[in-house]
Design a protein around this motif. Structure first.
Motif, PDB file in Angstrom:
ATOM      1  N   UNK A  98       0.833  -1.212   0.000  1.00 50.42           N
ATOM      2  CA  UNK A  98       0.000   0.000   0.000  1.00 50.42           C
ATOM      3  C   UNK A  98       0.862   1.254   0.000  1.00 50.42           C
ATOM      4  N   UNK A  99       1.890   1.242   0.864  1.00 52.24           N
ATOM      5  CA  UNK A  99       2.743   2.429   0.957  1.00 52.24           C
ATOM      6  C   UNK A  99       3.507   2.658  -0.346  1.00 52.24           C
ATOM      7  N   UNK A 100       4.009   1.550  -0.919  1.00 49.42           N
ATOM      8  CA  UNK A 100       4.745   1.671  -2.179  1.00 49.42           C
ATOM      9  C   UNK A 100       3.848   2.235  -3.271  1.00 49.42           C
ATOM     10  N   UNK A 101       2.652   1.634  -3.390  1.00 44.46           N
ATOM     11  CA  UNK A 101       1.739   2.063  -4.447  1.00 44.46           C
ATOM     12  C   UNK A 101       1.398   3.541  -4.305  1.00 44.46           C
ATOM     13  N   UNK A 102       1.263   4.004  -3.055  1.00 40.89           N
ATOM     14  CA  UNK A 102       0.843   5.386  -2.832  1.00 40.89           C
ATOM     15  C   UNK A 102       1.793   6.381  -3.496  1.00 40.89           C
ATOM     16  N   UNK A 103       3.100   6.121  -3.444  1.00 47.43           N
ATOM     17  CA  UNK A 103       3.974   7.098  -4.114  1.00 47.43           C
ATOM     18  C   UNK A 103       4.357   6.670  -5.530  1.00 47.43           C
ATOM     19  N   UNK A 104       4.347   5.346  -5.766  1.00 48.74           N
ATOM     20  CA  UNK A 104       4.736   4.848  -7.097  1.00 48.74           C
ATOM     21  C   UNK A 104       3.741   5.319  -8.161  1.00 48.74           C
ATOM     22  N   UNK A 361       6.827   7.739   2.481  1.00 45.38           N
ATOM     23  CA  UNK A 361       6.427   6.433   1.935  1.00 45.38           C
ATOM     24  C   UNK A 361       7.624   5.755   1.265  1.00 45.38           C
ATOM     25  N   UNK A 362       8.361   6.557   0.496  1.00 49.68           N
ATOM     26  CA  UNK A 362       9.526   6.047  -0.218  1.00 49.68           C
ATOM     27  C   UNK A 362      10.604   5.597   0.774  1.00 49.68           C
ATOM     28  N   UNK A 363      10.945   6.473   1.711  1.00 51.00           N
ATOM     29  CA  UNK A 363      12.027   6.174   2.647  1.00 51.00           C
ATOM     30  C   UNK A 363      11.677   4.995   3.553  1.00 51.00           C
ATOM     31  N   UNK A 364      10.478   5.030   4.119  1.00 51.51           N
ATOM     32  CA  UNK A 364      10.101   3.959   5.055  1.00 51.51           C
ATOM     33  C   UNK A 364      10.100   2.597   4.371  1.00 51.51           C
ATOM     34  N   UNK A 365       9.606   2.538   3.137  1.00 49.30           N
ATOM     35  CA  UNK A 365       9.555   1.236   2.470  1.00 49.30           C
ATOM     36  C   UNK A 365      10.950   0.769   2.062  1.00 49.30           C
ATOM     37  N   UNK A 366      11.689   1.616   1.324  1.00 50.05           N
ATOM     38  CA  UNK A 366      12.967   1.155   0.763  1.00 50.05           C
ATOM     39  C   UNK A 366      14.047   0.943   1.810  1.00 50.05           C
ATOM     40  N   UNK A 367      14.174   1.915   2.723  1.00 51.56           N
ATOM     41  CA  UNK A 367      15.321   1.834   3.639  1.00 51.56           C
ATOM     42  C   UNK A 367      15.013   1.043   4.892  1.00 51.56           C
ATOM     43  N   UNK A 368      13.734   0.831   5.182  1.00 53.30           N
ATOM     44  CA  UNK A 368      13.395   0.228   6.464  1.00 53.30           C
ATOM     45  C   UNK A 368      12.584  -1.059   6.295  1.00 53.30           C
TER      46      UNK A 368
END
Ligand code: PHE
Length: 431
Positions: A98-104, A361-368
């Motif tokens: 969900x988080x990825x889709x939100x910014x993607x 959204x980007x930072x939390x998903x990719x880095x964490x």
């Protein structure tokens, strides 16, 4: 979903579908700008180490878990040894998707906007509209059921994308002053290597390979018995890395030749490439074709994110696909346009601690979340699956000796989880 309930992909089809998920905005939009912000060649080197040492083992683990459970992600963690501790994994996967889709979907919207209007509207008020258009297109295709469609689209998309990137690379490399860009890409300055840079490289590796959120577990559920997991993983990882490198070679020589700032962030690609196209004969046609391919690549990746949620809901509710979409789309209608709007300068209420909702959204998903998800997936494979069965599955089709299985076991049990934790804590400044 059992293997007999769906036709599954052909052996090449899985490579194409997985490549359709992996190759996307991560390679063409994000890789160059993150590389630009993190000092160039030193980042590239760490990125490649991450892809080999973390990316390949995590991808193999996802393939194995998905293929042998032959089920949705909901069941994958339940069925192998009936271990109940892992049932929270699908919930985390869905949250990440969900988080990825939100910014993607926001960036997918920028690509579609560029394709149709020829302008980049990253900071325009109507960017929410293009986000919704991207969401609508993705949902319609997803609604129709994806397996065969993605396979077919990727078969044409991948070669065309490679071809176009090669043309762009040649043009970019022949621009005056382009060698400075090559230097930036390949001549490492190790003084730039901080914990932050390494964390960014690891995050980019997880994002670009679509790993750490169970997306490939879902896709591997469609694999046939004879699918060779090691070969498939090596092919997908190689293709993904080649596309990222080509994108880097198409962009940085031009960035330096045109005097654009390599650290300009998310708009780097949208500012640089149009200027390169402008120098080509039939420039507008090349540009349209490129943004068309980029939009398609973005949509095939968005679909793979959506498929995680759709297949989970199938296992949990048994609803028909359109009904499942009726739950997902309204939620995204809320979060994705908010991410788009959060980038506008007059929206401080959507910015926290200096980062916009889009960046969060980007930072939390990719880095964490994705690296931690990858850690959980390898720990699950390493400690909760039968290594007898893993050895059988992995050596059966690939003529690999026991040394390979032993190395893999050490990697997924100890090295990968420890490396991920180390990079993570180092990156956030705890170590
Ligand atoms: N790998 C995709 C890209 O590079 C993004 C993605 C991440 C897709 C996670 C699915 C899951 O654009």
């Amino acid at each position: 979903m059992t293997s007999s309930q769906h036709k599954g992909f052909g052996t090449v089809g899985v490579v194409l579908a997985t490549a359709g998920s992996a190759v996307g905005l991560g390679n063409i939009w994000k890789f160059p700008y993150v590389l630009g912000q993190n000092g160039g060649a030193a980042f590239l080197l760490v990125y490649i180490v991450c892809v080999l040492a973390l990316g390949l083992p995590v991808m193999l683990s996802e393939f194995y878990i998905g293929k042998t459970s032959h089920r949705t992600i909901l069941d994958a963690f339940r069925t192998i040894r009936g271990n109940n501790h892992w049932q929270w994994m699908p919930v985390i996967s869905i949250l990440i998707a969900f988080m990825l889709l939100s910014f993607y979907l926001v960036v997918t919207g920028w690509c579609i906007q560029f394709l149709i209007t020829g302008t980049y509207g990253g900071a325009e008020a109507d960017c929410a509209l293009w986000t919704i258009i991207a969401l609508g297109l993705t949902s319609l295709i997803e609604c129709a059921g994806v397996e065969k469609g993605i396979e077919r689209v990727s078969k044409i998309l991948m070669p065309l994308l490679l071809l176009l990137l090669v043309v762009l690379m040649i043009r970019s490399l022949t621009m005056p002053g382009s060698m400075e860009g090559v230097q930036f890409l390949f001549h490492p300055d190790f003084s730039k290597l901080t914990g932050q840079v390494v964390l960014s490289a690891m995050g980019q590796c997880f994002f670009s390979l679509s790993i750490g959120l169970g997306c490939l577990i879902t896709y591997a559920g469609y694999m046939q018995r004879e699918q060779n997991l090691v070969r498939t993983a090596v092919q997908v990882v190689s293709l993904d890395t080649v596309v990222a490198l080509l994108a880097g070679l198409a962009i940085f020589p031009a960035v330096f030749s045109l005097g654009i700032n390599p650290t300009s962030g998310p708009e780097l690609v949208f500012r640089t490439l149009p200027s390169v196209f402008a120098t080509l004969p039939f420039g507008v046609a090349w540009e349209k074709l490129f943004f068309l391919l980029m939009s398609i690549a973005a949509i095939t990746s968005s679909i793979s994110m959506m498929e995680i949620i759709v297949s989970y809901l199938k296992g949990a509710t048994g609803w028909a696909r359109p009904r499942r979409m009726l739950v997902i789309v309204p939620l995204l209608m809320l979060t994705a346009p908010l991410c788009a709007v959060s980038l506008l300068p007059n929206r401080p209420e959507l910015t926290w601690l200096g980062l916009s909702m889009f960046d969060w959204m980007d930072t939390l998903t990719s880095k964490f979340l994705m690296p931690l998800g990858g850690m959980a997936i390898t720990l699950f494979m390493g400690w909760c699956c039968s290594w007898e069965k893993i050895a059988e599955e992995i050596t059966n089709h690939s003529h690999l000796g026991p040394w390979f299985v032993n190395t893999l076991r050490i990697l997924v049990r100890y090295i990968v989880p420890v490396m991920i934790l180390f990079v993570f804590f180092d990156g956030i400044g705890v170590l």
